[in-house]
Scaffold this active site. Structure first.
Site, mmCIF file in Angstrom:
data_model
loop_
_atom_site.group_PDB
_atom_site.id
_atom_site.type_symbol
_atom_site.label_atom_id
_atom_site.label_comp_id
_atom_site.label_asym_id
_atom_site.label_seq_id
_atom_site.Cartn_x
_atom_site.Cartn_y
_atom_site.Cartn_z
ATOM 1 N N ARG A 324 2.328 -3.167 8.274
ATOM 2 C CA ARG A 324 2.461 -2.979 6.829
ATOM 3 C C ARG A 324 3.330 -4.079 6.216
ATOM 4 N NH1 ARG A 324 1.345 0.625 2.592
ATOM 5 N NH2 ARG A 324 0.021 1.780 3.995
ATOM 6 N N GLU A 731 5.941 6.147 -2.144
ATOM 7 C CA GLU A 731 6.639 4.951 -1.688
ATOM 8 C C GLU A 731 6.706 3.804 -2.697
ATOM 9 O OE1 GLU A 731 5.700 4.683 2.957
ATOM 10 O OE2 GLU A 731 3.951 5.053 1.710
#
Ligand SMILES: Cc1cc2nc3c(=O)[nH]c(=O)nc-3n(C[C@H](O)[C@H](O)[C@H](O)COP(=O)(O)OP(=O)(O)OC[C@H]3O[C@@H](n4cnc5c(N)ncnc54)[C@H](O)[C@@H]3O)c2cc1C
Ligand code: FES
Ligand code: FES
Lengths: 786, 475
Positions: A324, A731
């Protein structure tokens, strides 16, 4: 998906999607009546557990003498690796992580044994009597040392496109830099806790404060050598999690399960804060090195970057975090030639793990650093350099991993944030202020955001739900998502209320349980409401269709003449306004033997990912945003303050604007803490010395910007097939705090009239800021004189 | 002697028996009392999840509500007090308290784990009738951490109910204990002497007993380290130790005076001291913590100690055998957490001359976080400049050495010199000779030295350029 039209005109039913609903437990939270695991009535015969932790960061465990532990008052069981009936392995992904160290201890704080006693104090006192004999080995404690020694958890991963070497060589300008960012402790207010209750035939029920009940089930079953159907895991709510109760909750629960199995009695393990902080994983600290090639306009032509993450002693979720990070280096910018190499460094520190953003926040910092240096090199503003590099719409829109940036809202968000923040005007004001102020300097910073939504591993993007309608018309909702404070439960309940067009309070929210919805994914990666929302939608819609079919025959009209509206079912035909309360319909359905229970299932469509090539379409969609932050620094002490922020966050069409605003504000605060005051400090022997809130400082209320403007981007319904056109929110807004870091660098740079580029490692504590300021002053020969 | 701890809990009299007087209030609430609304987030006084409110009537009959950390309070300290927990906030009609409603309706909860503690801090704030000014709201929340919300909705909710809910809860029952109390259970004996003579005799006879004032340092041994003391002597109910007198330009502070009681006296010329005390711990800590405890702990990062050094305070010690003696603060600290206090002595009071009008008196605290943080460096300075010449100077620092200490060489470099930037620069350069600080998690030695020097520069700037913004808090 058919049946319920997502955009049904609003009826009178209260609490459907897109309405600002309070957290379902809000009042219970404030009265203290919300029950967390440690608040549950204690079962008879309960034992309390405590861990024995390694005092040494790296060493050979020659022996472990538990005689004094076993003979201590109140002790009912004490276990080490030797007592585990199944494999001594709690790894969530790989197969390398022991529950208890066996022959090698690999970090200070690693569990080596556990004890259960009749009271918590007796358990903790007994644990202190363990005598581990450890022959110390030299520890590797930093990323730098790991890189130097080639200590890696996995082979380096490379995300690349184009011809970096050639593009770099032919770029009109090049520059390089290195900087670093620290890790972060989750500091969920409720520490890790699990209560394991043995039942018939050695079956186990585990109440675990976990984001991932299924993994708790698997790990407990694995160490006890049980099939999964013998272990049931349940959680009503967590007192915060933030990624810290994804893989870490599993081993805590496994210890409780092991002791319960061993003693035949219920066992509760609740970690004291210090144990929690030394023994459980954190956000990965990163070291960055990069070279960037660019043209006269500041357009990035090539980027060659190294990102080295401190993975700690074991794999845990580090590969995912690194992936990520690598897939977020580009952030909002189109980079034609790029090579990003990721190193998962193995060190003798706690194994780092998921933390809100999961590598994304670390990934995006690199280009922000590059942008500010390019701007400096060319004498441009960072804002101009950013604008020159934003992903295009229709062209220059492919990410380095091959997914196109669709429905691009970057420019819109940035323009909105600049407008909200009155950027131009305040830029001028701040520059004027700084010229007249020798000690206190202000800075302004911007950050554009693009964040990919979905688990990077396609198979994880699935969810299940279970909905019952009872014969009185009350509804019971269960799904695989867990509630950690993020408001998932109320959002999913809103979806179910929407499907039936009934009041939200008719939908009863129930604890997550592996017995009700099996084989679930963790509630993580911001996907909670996207996945579970669709699954619950599917379950509810199945029942709704059955009820509609029944209603059609009852009223003797075609099915398409049946409408659910205003807590009723009604005939929606001109001249026919027959109607029946929802409860009455449920009763009649039951009478007529119509099933009022259904599961629902969802898998995110269109995802694929080639992990070796680092190519594919890992994300269902992107979430966008932008932030402007203004800070002030004291150039005598290095102290800083955030004075104002203007955040713009793309939520699609928000499922629940009240909850989403809370997510934006809370995530931003957490990002702010990570980048400023939260510092993990290990001593030379690898012991974490900031293992409590007295030394590890998360932001307090006064640290929040006095002007804290939050805007959810209006009129931006998600175009992908997201649940009711909403977007994930958990997030992305954490990354908006990056604007504070860019603002701090701006403030610092003003000390030397912006003539020298600034390297600012994070967290930007007073010490780091002051040392950079001092360095600039020494270079520019300027003193903070009046 | 008794094993019964008697107090008022949520308006009802309670007698807790069969428990150790050294058990924490938090453990008692969550354990034997089964009142699980109050949470444990850290067991070290820092997160506020365990906040409960102590209620009492002031001498004028006004109700005083003080938030405290239940995790730090020993049950022996609760004897005779009135405690309110989150379960005790509902009105007589059973309705939630206005602060509970405001917080819930204002989306001020997410995971809810910090919430009961926040509710209790809000309740104390509202009961105190304070106006909803941002400074005060943050003061009142400084002892409560929330990891979920980012605080905005909490602060907003608090501002909304400020001044509105004072009558919602009934006043505390008068539960007061007079005379000596001795509480005993299991391995622990807990004495609460009510007279100086009683205290001194206990101190003489049991020099190893824990001498407990507020317990915000000692309580950690119980709460965090899980120690079980054999003997505790609680000093806080001895009247002499509660004296607080401003007389003839001197302020005398009894050792058991809490920061909360002291604060109103730190105004006017002592305002810089007061501003620092508002950053010492949190309201929860200041409701219990005492100046005698700060001196007794003698930590190099005890915040009042450099101030007392700058003010040239004297410490009054007392023992049964030798009566009172006065020790100058310069002579009090003898090494890392070591003092001249004899095993049979107690600290009775500390006193100092209030700075005169025209004196330069300043205090600076530098820490990683603004609120509720231990100092990395703390500077306190008292100077008199007459005719442009430094006539007297006392500069003291915390965090720079094994004890709080004066910067004697720097002082020498200033004394008798012209009060100019050049003098300050020369003096600041001497800091390295006065101090060789340590590296730790709060800051490196280099940082501490740099900051301390810069604080001297700030001292001069404040005096010479009052027009300048020299602190970020001024923005
Ligand atoms: C969360 C938290 C935050 C804190 N923040 C700060 C801060 O910002 N700055 C700071 O300086 N401190 C801070 N402290 C430490 C503590 O609050 C102070 O040192 C306080 O002044 C201690 O007072 P007390 O009454 O609670 O002491 P106690 O814990 O009761 O006693 C401390 C010591 O002093 C001795 N003692 C107490 N009274 C006497 C007496 N009359 N005679 C002789 N010896 C005595 C005791 O025996 C003991 O050794 C903090 C503590 C906590 C838990
Ligand atoms: S539990 Fe954290 S302050 Fe008491
Ligand atoms: S609501 Fe979770 S810590 Fe405050």
């Amino acid at each position: 998906m058919s049946g319920a039209d997502p955009d049904t005109a609003r009826g009178t039913a209260k609490g459907g999607v897109h309405s600002p609903q309070r957290h379902d437990s809000a009042l219970k939270h404030t009265t203290g009546e919300a029950i967390y695991i440690d608040d549950m009535p204690e079962p008879a015969g309960l034992l309390h557990a405590a861990l024995v932790l390694s005092p040494v960061a790296h060493g050979r465990l020659r022996s472990l003498d538990l005689a004094a532990v076993r003979s201590a008052e109140g002790v009912a069981a004490a276990v080490t690796a030797a007592d585990i009936p199944g494999p001594n392995d709690i790894a969530p992904v790989g197969r390398d992580e022991p529950l208890f160290a066996e022959t090698l201890v690999e970090y200070a704080g690693q569990p080596v044994a556990a004890v259960a006693a009749t009271s918590l104090d007796l358990a903790r006192a007994a644990a202190k009597r363990a005598v581990p004999d450890i022959e110390p080995l030299p520890p590797i404690l930093t990323i730098d040392a790991a890189l130097e020694k080639g200590s890696l958890l996995a082979p380096p991963s490379v995300l690349a496109r184009g011809n970096v070497g050639q593009a770099m060589a032919s770029a009109p300008h090049r520059l390089s830099n290195s900087f670093r960012v620290g890790g972060q402790e989750h500091f969920y207010l409720e520490g890790q806790v699990a209560l394991a209750v043995p039942g018939e035939d050695g079956d186990l029920v585990i109440h675990s404060s976990t984001q991932h009940p299924t993994e708790v089930q698997h790990v407990a079953a694995r160490v006890l050598c049980l099939p999964y159907n013998r272990v049931t895991v349940s959680v009503r709510r967590m007192g915060g999690a933030f990624g810290g109760k994804e893989s870490n909750a599993s081993w805590v629960a496994a210890v409780a399960a092991l002791l319960a199995w061993r003693s035949g009695r219920p066992v509760k393990l609740r970690l004291p804060r210090a144990d929690d902080m030394v023994a459980t994983g954190k956000r990965h600290g990163f070291l960055y090195r990069y070279e960037v090639g660019f043209d006269d306009d500041g357009r990035v032509l090539a980027l060659d970057a190294t990102l080295a993450a401190n993975g700690g002693h074991s794999v845990d979720l580090t590969p995912g975090v690194l992936t990520r990070a690598l897939t977020h280096v580009d952030n909002a910018y189109w980079i034609p030639h790029i090579r990003c190499t990721g190193f998962a460094c193995k060190t003798n520190t706690v194994s780092n793990t998921a933390f809100r953003g999961f590598g994304g926040p670390q990934g995006v910092m690199l280009m922000e650093d590059a942008i500010s240096r390019i701007a400096h090199a060319l004498g441009k503003t960072p804002e101009d350099v950013r604008a020159a590099n934003f992903y295009g719409e229709g062209s220059n829109d492919e990410t380095p991993y091959g997914q196109k940036v669709e429905d691009n809202l970057i420019r819109r968000c940035v323009a909105q944030a600049a407008r909200d923040a009155a950027w131009d005007q305040r830029r001028a004001e701040i520059d004027a202020f700084n010229r007249a102020s020798p000690v206190v300097k202000r800075g302004l910073g911007m950050f554009p955001l693009k964040f990919g939504i979905s688990f990077n591993i396609p198979s994880m993007n699935q969810a299940g739900a279970l909905v019952h309608v009872y014969s009185d018309g009350s509804i019971r909702l269960n799904h695989g998502g867990t509630e950690m404070g993020q408001g998932l439960f109320v959002k999913v309940a809103q979806i179910v209320a929407e499907v039936f067009q009934v009041d939200l309070d008719r939908v009863r929210i129930t604890p997550t349980s592996t017995a009700e919805v099996p084989n679930t994914s963790p509630t993580a990666a911001s996907t909670g409401s996207d996945l579970n929302g669709w699954a619950a939608f599917a379950a509810a819609n199945t029942i709704r269709q059955r009820m509609a079919a029944f209603a059609a025959s009852h009223f003797d009209v075609p099915e398409d003449a049946i409408a659910f509206r205003d807590n009723h079912v009604q005939v929606a035909r001109p001249g026919d306004n027959r109607t029946m309360p929802f409860g009455e319909l449920a009763r009649l359905c039951h009478q007529s033997r119509v099933s009022l229970s259904s599961t629902g299932f969802y898998k995110t469509p269109g995802l694929h990912w080639d992990a070796a090539a680092m190519k594919g379409r890992p994300f269902f969609y992107f979430s966008f945003g932008a932030a402007v932050a203004e800070v002030a620094i004291d150039t005598l002490t290095g102290e800083s303050r955030v004075l104002r922020v203007d955040l713009v966050q793309d939520c699609g069409r928000s499922l629940n604007p009240a909850v989403d605003r809370g997510q934006i504000e809370g995530a931003f605060a957490q990002g702010l803490g990570w980048l400023t005051c939260e510092e993990l400090w290990w001593d030379g022997e690898g012991r974490l010395r900031t293992a409590g809130p007295s030394t590890y400082k998360i932001p307090g209320s006064r640290d929040m910007p006095p002007v804290f403007n939050v805007r959810m981007l209006e009129d931006a319904p998600a175009r992908a097939a997201t649940i009711f056109r909403s977007k994930a929110i958990g997030e992305p807004p954490l990354l908006l705090a990056t604007a504070v870091w860019t603002a701090l660098k701006d403030a610092i740079a003003s000390v030397a009239g912006h003539s020298v580029p600034v390297i600012l490692d994070a967290p930007a504590t007073p010490e780091r800021i002051l040392m950079v300021v001092q360095g600039l002053r020494n270079r520019s020969g300027e003193l903070p004189s009046s | 002697m008794s094993d019964t701890i008697a107090f008022t809990l949520n308006d009802r009299p309670v007698e807790a028996t069969g428990i150790s007087p050294a058990m924490t209030l938090l453990d008692w609430l969550r354990g034997p009392a089964r009142l699980t609304g109050t949470k444990e987030g850290c067991a070290e006084g820092d997160c506020g999840a365990c906040t409960v409110v102590f209620e009492r009537l002031s001498s004028s009959g006004a109700r005083i509500c003080e938030p405290v950390n239940a995790c730090l309070v020993m049950m022996g300290q609760v004897h005779g007090c009135a405690v309110r927990t989150v379960e005790g906030l509902r009105g007589r009609d059973g309705a939630p308290h206005p602060v509970q409603i405001a917080l819930a309706e204002g989306d001020g909860t997410q995971c809810g784990y910090c919430t009961p503690g926040i509710v209790m801090s809000m309740y104390a704030f509202v009961a105190g009738g304070e106006p909803p000014e941002p400074t005060l709201l943050h003061d009142a929340l400084a002892g409560n951490l929330c990891r979920c919300t980012g605080y905005r909705p909490i602060v907003d909710a608090m501002a909304r109910v400020a001044g509105h809910a004072a009558d919602a809860a009934p006043p505390p029952a008068a539960g007061s204990v007079t005379g000596n109390a001795v509480l005993m259970h299991g391995a622990t004996r807990f004495d609460v002497p009510a007279t100086m003579a009683g205290l001194l005799a206990l101190r003489r006879d049991h020099p190893d007993a824990w001498l407990l004032a507020g317990g915000t340092d000692l309580g950690l041994l119980v709460s965090h380290d899980r120690q079980i003391p054999a003997r505790v002597v609680h000093v806080a109910r001895v009247p002499e130790l509660q004296a607080l007198v401003l007389e003839h330009g001197r302020l005398r502070i009894g050792a058991a005076v809490t920061y909360a009681r002291l604060l109103p006296f730190l105004e006017g010329p002592l305002a810089p001291f007061g501003a620092m005390v508002r950053r010492l711990g949190s309201r929860q800590i200041r409701a219990l913590g005492t100046i005698g405890g700060n001196i007794g702990t003698a930590s190099p990062i005890g915040d009042t100690l450099p101030v007392l050094l700058a003010l040239d305070a004297s410490v009054r010690l007392r023992s049964a055998a030798r009566g009172a003696r006065l020790v100058g603060i310069d002579d009090f600290f003898t090494g890392y957490r070591k003092t001249v206090l004899a095993p049979d002595e107690i600290i009775e009071a500390v006193d100092f001359e209030v700075p005169l009008h025209g004196d330069i008196f300043q205090v600076d605290k530098v820490s990683k976080r603004r609120d509720q943080d231990i100092s990395t460096v703390l500077g306190a300075y008292l100077l008199r400049v007459e005719g442009g010449i430094v006539r007297t100077v006392r500069l003291a620092f915390g965090g720079m050495a094994a004890t709080p200490a004066r910067a004697l060489r720097v002082e020498t470099a200033l004394l008798g010199q012209a009060w100019t930037e050049a003098t300050i620069e020369r003096a600041a350069a001497m800091l390295g000779e006065d101090f060789q600080p340590l590296d730790d998690w709060r800051g490196s030695a280099a940082f501490r030295l740099t900051v301390a020097g810069n604080l001297l520069r700030r001292l001069y700037m404040r005096a010479s350029r009052p027009d300048l913004v020299v602190e970020i808090d001024q923005l």
